[in-house]
Design a protein around this motif. Structure first.
Motif, PDB file in Angstrom:
ATOM      1  N   TYR A  72      17.753  -9.846  28.143  1.00  0.00           N
ATOM      2  CA  TYR A  72      17.242  -9.967  26.898  1.00  0.00           C
ATOM      3  C   TYR A  72      18.361 -11.381  26.546  1.00  0.00           C
ATOM      4  O   TYR A  72      18.837 -11.045  25.616  1.00  0.00           O
ATOM      5  CB  TYR A  72      17.156  -9.294  25.081  1.00  0.00           C
ATOM      6  CG  TYR A  72      15.781  -8.748  26.190  1.00  0.00           C
ATOM      7  CD1 TYR A  72      14.717  -9.576  25.647  1.00  0.00           C
ATOM      8  CD2 TYR A  72      15.526  -7.395  26.556  1.00  0.00           C
ATOM      9  CE1 TYR A  72      12.999  -8.594  25.358  1.00  0.00           C
ATOM     10  CE2 TYR A  72      14.155  -6.778  26.440  1.00  0.00           C
ATOM     11  CZ  TYR A  72      13.410  -7.389  25.909  1.00  0.00           C
ATOM     12  OH  TYR A  72      11.766  -7.301  26.530  1.00  0.00           O
ATOM     13  N   SER A 127      15.795  -8.020  33.028  1.00  0.00           N
ATOM     14  CA  SER A 127      14.403  -8.517  32.382  1.00  0.00           C
ATOM     15  C   SER A 127      14.772  -9.351  31.344  1.00  0.00           C
ATOM     16  O   SER A 127      15.940  -9.415  30.538  1.00  0.00           O
ATOM     17  CB  SER A 127      13.518  -7.595  31.554  1.00  0.00           C
ATOM     18  OG  SER A 127      14.281  -6.906  30.721  1.00  0.00           O
ATOM     19  N   SER A 128      13.743 -10.132  31.038  1.00  0.00           N
ATOM     20  CA  SER A 128      13.756 -11.634  29.391  1.00  0.00           C
ATOM     21  C   SER A 128      15.248 -12.166  30.329  1.00  0.00           C
ATOM     22  O   SER A 128      16.028 -11.976  28.681  1.00  0.00           O
ATOM     23  CB  SER A 128      14.190 -10.413  28.273  1.00  0.00           C
ATOM     24  OG  SER A 128      12.954  -9.848  28.317  1.00  0.00           O
ATOM     25  N   GLN A 155      16.352 -15.813  32.790  1.00  0.00           N
ATOM     26  CA  GLN A 155      15.541 -16.810  33.102  1.00  0.00           C
ATOM     27  C   GLN A 155      15.937 -17.009  35.338  1.00  0.00           C
ATOM     28  O   GLN A 155      15.970 -18.158  34.974  1.00  0.00           O
ATOM     29  CB  GLN A 155      15.653 -18.198  32.608  1.00  0.00           C
ATOM     30  CG  GLN A 155      15.457 -18.413  30.738  1.00  0.00           C
ATOM     31  CD  GLN A 155      16.177 -19.619  30.298  1.00  0.00           C
ATOM     32  OE1 GLN A 155      15.753 -21.020  30.665  1.00  0.00           O
ATOM     33  NE2 GLN A 155      16.473 -19.585  29.536  1.00  0.00           N
ATOM     34  N   SER A 177      11.788  -7.974  34.748  1.00  0.00           N
ATOM     35  CA  SER A 177      10.920  -8.649  34.361  1.00  0.00           C
ATOM     36  C   SER A 177      11.220 -10.500  33.114  1.00  0.00           C
ATOM     37  O   SER A 177      12.334 -10.089  32.852  1.00  0.00           O
ATOM     38  CB  SER A 177       9.952  -6.975  33.469  1.00  0.00           C
ATOM     39  OG  SER A 177      10.316  -7.088  32.536  1.00  0.00           O
ATOM     40  N   ASN A 178       9.655 -10.707  32.973  1.00  0.00           N
ATOM     41  CA  ASN A 178      10.584 -11.831  32.104  1.00  0.00           C
ATOM     42  C   ASN A 178      11.140 -12.322  32.807  1.00  0.00           C
ATOM     43  O   ASN A 178      12.248 -13.156  31.656  1.00  0.00           O
ATOM     44  CB  ASN A 178      10.201 -11.029  31.029  1.00  0.00           C
ATOM     45  CG  ASN A 178       8.754 -10.073  30.100  1.00  0.00           C
ATOM     46  OD1 ASN A 178       7.668 -10.798  30.144  1.00  0.00           O
ATOM     47  ND2 ASN A 178       8.735  -9.290  29.822  1.00  0.00           N
ATOM     48  N   ASN A 179      11.348 -13.217  33.926  1.00  0.00           N
ATOM     49  CA  ASN A 179      11.851 -13.606  34.921  1.00  0.00           C
ATOM     50  C   ASN A 179      11.585 -14.814  35.269  1.00  0.00           C
ATOM     51  O   ASN A 179       9.865 -14.663  35.338  1.00  0.00           O
ATOM     52  CB  ASN A 179      13.075 -13.225  35.657  1.00  0.00           C
ATOM     53  CG  ASN A 179      14.064 -12.719  34.600  1.00  0.00           C
ATOM     54  OD1 ASN A 179      15.238 -12.953  34.206  1.00  0.00           O
ATOM     55  ND2 ASN A 179      14.347 -11.269  34.509  1.00  0.00           N
ATOM     56  N   ASP A 193       7.256  -6.553  35.679  1.00  0.00           N
ATOM     57  CA  ASP A 193       6.202  -7.457  35.123  1.00  0.00           C
ATOM     58  C   ASP A 193       6.318 -10.022  34.823  1.00  0.00           C
ATOM     59  O   ASP A 193       7.089  -9.358  34.701  1.00  0.00           O
ATOM     60  CB  ASP A 193       5.647  -6.987  33.434  1.00  0.00           C
ATOM     61  CG  ASP A 193       5.270  -6.012  33.514  1.00  0.00           C
ATOM     62  OD1 ASP A 193       4.818  -5.849  35.173  1.00  0.00           O
ATOM     63  OD2 ASP A 193       5.193  -5.037  32.805  1.00  0.00           O
ATOM     64  N   GLY A 194       5.510 -10.146  35.085  1.00  0.00           N
ATOM     65  CA  GLY A 194       5.958 -11.793  34.795  1.00  0.00           C
ATOM     66  C   GLY A 194       6.456 -12.278  35.119  1.00  0.00           C
ATOM     67  O   GLY A 194       8.013 -13.024  34.835  1.00  0.00           O
ATOM     68  N   ASN A 195       6.809 -12.424  36.289  1.00  0.00           N
ATOM     69  CA  ASN A 195       7.275 -13.441  37.216  1.00  0.00           C
ATOM     70  C   ASN A 195       6.500 -14.335  38.036  1.00  0.00           C
ATOM     71  O   ASN A 195       5.601 -13.376  39.141  1.00  0.00           O
ATOM     72  CB  ASN A 195       8.696 -12.390  38.248  1.00  0.00           C
ATOM     73  CG  ASN A 195       9.514 -11.645  37.457  1.00  0.00           C
ATOM     74  OD1 ASN A 195      11.026 -12.855  37.050  1.00  0.00           O
ATOM     75  ND2 ASN A 195       9.362 -10.992  36.926  1.00  0.00           N
ATOM     76  N   SER A 232       1.809 -11.330  37.616  1.00  0.00           N
ATOM     77  CA  SER A 232       3.014 -12.345  38.808  1.00  0.00           C
ATOM     78  C   SER A 232       2.050 -12.893  39.144  1.00  0.00           C
ATOM     79  O   SER A 232       3.085 -12.880  40.558  1.00  0.00           O
ATOM     80  CB  SER A 232       3.493 -10.780  39.164  1.00  0.00           C
ATOM     81  OG  SER A 232       4.854 -10.238  37.857  1.00  0.00           O
TER      82      SER A 232
END
Length: 470
Positions: free
Chosen positions: A233, A256-257, A259, A280-282, A304-306, A330
Motif C-alpha cells: 500500500y 501488494s498494492s 505499481q 496482489s494489485n500490481n 490477485d490483480g496482476n 489476472s
C-alpha cells in the motif's frame, strides 16, 4: 579475696572477632566498621535523564502534571503505565521503554509532534507511538549527532499517525541496534532511503500504508537477518529486485498494492522459510520462477490483480503446505491443473475473473479443508464434480457463477445455490438459484410482457374508464 576476671564473651550468631568486654564506645565502633548500615533509599535516575524524560512527557501528553505527579520516575511509587525501567551497570534506574497513544498508556495531545528527544535517552530500548500525531503536522527526525543516538534502541514503532508526513530520514541508519522498525499507516512520502538497509540487525521492517515512491533499493539483500518485510500500500514502481533471494531467513513478504512491474524474480526460490507472500494489485506479468516448487514452507500465496496472462503453473500443486491460493483477476488461461487437487491443506482458492476453460478437476471435491472457493466469471464447462455434503459444507462460500457451460447434476440441484444450471435444462442463461431480474420476470400466462405493450394496455383501459364516466 582475689577477684577473678570474667572470661571474654562472644556472640556466636554474629561471629564477632572481638569480646564484648571491650569499652562500649570501642565496641560500637568495631560493630559499625564490620557491619556498615545498608542503604535504605534506592538510587534515583540521573537528573539529566529525568529532565529529558519530563520534557518528552510534557510535549506529548497533558494527562497529568508529570513533574509533580511522578517526581522520581522509575520508582515503584512514582511510575505510570507506558514506562518501563531497568537498572544499569551504575545501579541507577534508566528508561528502557515508552508507550504512547493506547490505553492505559498516556494519550497524545492534539499539539503533539514527534519528540526527537527520545533519541537522547541513552538506555531506551523500545518506543511506541500509536495514533498519536493526528492534528499537528510533524516529521520523523533523528539527531544527526551520532554520539547522541541511543546504541540500545531495538524497537521503534509509529503506527496510524495521519499527521506524520515527509520523508524517512537517512539518519535512521544511525540506530544500529534496531531490530524492529514499524512505520505503518502514516503519510510518509518520498523514496525508501538506501541507508535503511545498513541496519543489519533488522528482523522486521514494515513501511506499509504510506505514500512512498520510487523503486525498491537493490541493497534490500543486505538485511540477512530479516524475517518480515512489508512495503504494501504505497506507490512503489519498478521491478522486485532479485536480491530479495538473499534474505534467507525471510518468512513474510508483502509488496501488494503498489505499481511494481516485471516478473517475479527467480531469487524468490531461495526463500526456503517463506510462509506468506503477497504481491496482489500490481502490474506484474510474465512467467513464474522456475524453482517455484522449492517454496515448501509457503502457506499463503496472494497474487490477485496482476496482468499475468499465462496458463496456471503446474508447480503450485507441489506446494503441499498451501492454505490460501489467490490468483483472481489476472488473465490466466487454459485449464485448471489437476495437480491443484494435491493441495490437501488448502482452505481458500480464488481463481475468479480469469479466462480459464475446461472442467473443474474432479479431485477438488476431496479437498477436506477447503471452506472458500471462487471460480466465478471464467469459461469453465462440464458437470460440477461436487456432492451434496461438499456443497452443504461450503454453502455461500462456493461461487461458480458466470460460467455458462457449467451445470450441476439433477440429483444435486437442490444443494446448489451458486448460479449454475441443472444439466439438460433448456435455460442456459438464468440460474434457478439466483433471483431473476425485473425484465426476466414471467407474466401470469408464462409469456414475457414487454414494458411498451403493458403501457399501451393501461392507457387504453384508462381511456375506456373516462368515456364510461361521461
Amino acid at each position: 579475696m582475689l577477684q577473678l576476671s570474667e572470661p571474654p564473651i562472644y556472640l556466636d550468631t554474629m561471629c564477632l572477632p572481638f569480646p564484648l568486654s571491650l569499652p562500649p564506645l570501642l565496641l560500637l565502633l568495631l560493630l559499625l566498621l564490620s557491619h556498615p548500615p545498608s542503604t535504605t533509599t534506592a538510587a534515583t535516575m540521573l537528573p539529566s535523564e529525568s529532565e529529558t524524560l519530563f520534557k518528552i512527557m510534557e510535549s506529548m501528553s497533558s494527562d497529568q502534571p508529570w513533574r509533580i505527579s511522578h517526581p522520581t520516575p522509575c520508582q515503584p511509587s512514582s511510575s505510570w503505565p507506558g514506562i518501563e525501567c531497568k537498572i544499569g551497570k551504575d545501579n541507577r534506574p534508566h528508561v528502557s521503554r515508552l508507550d504512547f497513544g493506547t490505553s492505559p498508556n498516556p494519550s497524545c495531545k492534539k499539539t503533539a509532534t514527534f519528540p526527537s528527544l527520545i533519541f537522547s535517552l541513552p538506555f531506551l530500548q523500545s518506543a511506541f507511538f500509536f495514533n498519536c500525531f493526528t492534528h499537528t503536522k510533524t516529521t520523523l527526525s533523528v539527531s544527526q549527532n551520532r554520539a547522541s543516538s541511543p546504541a540500545s534502541l531495538q524497537q521503534l514503532s509509529l503506527r496510524s499517525n495521519p499527521a506524520l508526513s515527509g520523508p524517512i530520514p537517512p539518519q535512521i541508519s544511525d540506530l544500529k541496534s534496531l531490530e524492529i522498525l514499524t512505520l505503518s499507516q502514516n503519510r510518509l512520502s518520498g523514496p525508501i532511503p538506501s541507508e535503511i538497509f545498513t541496519l543489519r540487525k533488522l528482523i522486521h521492517l514494515d513501511l506499509s500504508y504510506n505514500v512512498l515512491t520510487g523503486t525498491i533499493p537493490m541493497q534490500l539483500g543486505s538485511l540477512r537477518n530479516l524475517q518480515g518485510l512489508d512495503l504494501s500500500y504505497n506507490s512503489l514502481i519498478g521491478s522486485i529486485p532479485d536480491t530479495v533471494g538473499q534474505l534467507g531467513l525471510l518468512q513474510k513478504v508483502d509488496f501488494s498494492s503498489n505499481q511494481l512491474t516485471g516478473s517475479i524474480p527467480n531469487g524468490i526460490e531461495k526463500l526456503g522459510f517463506l510462509v506468506f507472500m503477497a504481491l496482489s494489485n500490481n502490474k506484474l506479468s510474465g512467467k513464474f520462477p522456475k524453482g517455484l516448487e522449492k517454496l515448501q514452507s509457503l502457506q499463503y500465496f496472494i497474487l490477485d490483480g496482476n496482468p499475468m496472462h499465462i496458463p496456471l503453473p503446474l508447480e503450485f500443486g507441489k506446494l503441499v503446505k498451501l492454505q490460501e491460493l489467490r490468483l483472481a483477476d489476472s488473465g490466466y488461461s487454459g485449464t485448471i491443473p489437476e495437480s491443484f487437487s494435491q493441495l490437501k491443506n488448502l482452505s481458500t482458492l480464488s481463481l475468479q475473473d480469469n479466462r480459464l476453460t475446461g472442467e473443474i478437476p474432479v479431485g477438488f471435491g476431496s479437498l477436506s479443508h477447503i471452506y472458500h472457493m471462487n471460480l466465478s466469471r471464467n469459461m469453465l464447462g462440464g458437470v460440477v464434480p461436487f456432492n451434496a455434503s461438499f456443497l452443504k459444507r461450503l454453502g455461500r462460500n462456493l461461487d461458480l457463477s458466470g460460467n455458462p457451460g457449467l451445470c450441476v447434476s439433477s440429483s444435486e440441484a437442490h444443494s446448489l445455490k451458486v448460479g449454475v444450471n441443472v444439466c439438460g435444462s433448456s435455460d442456459q442463461i438464468a440460474s434457478p438459484a439466483l433471483p431473476l431480474k425485473n425484465s426476466q420476470a414471467p407474466s401470469p400466462s408464462g409469456l414475457s410482457i414487454k414494458p411498451f405493450f403493458l403501457y399501451a394496455v393501461l392507457c387504453v383501459l384508462g381511456l375506456h374508464h373516462q368515456m364510461f364516466l361521461v
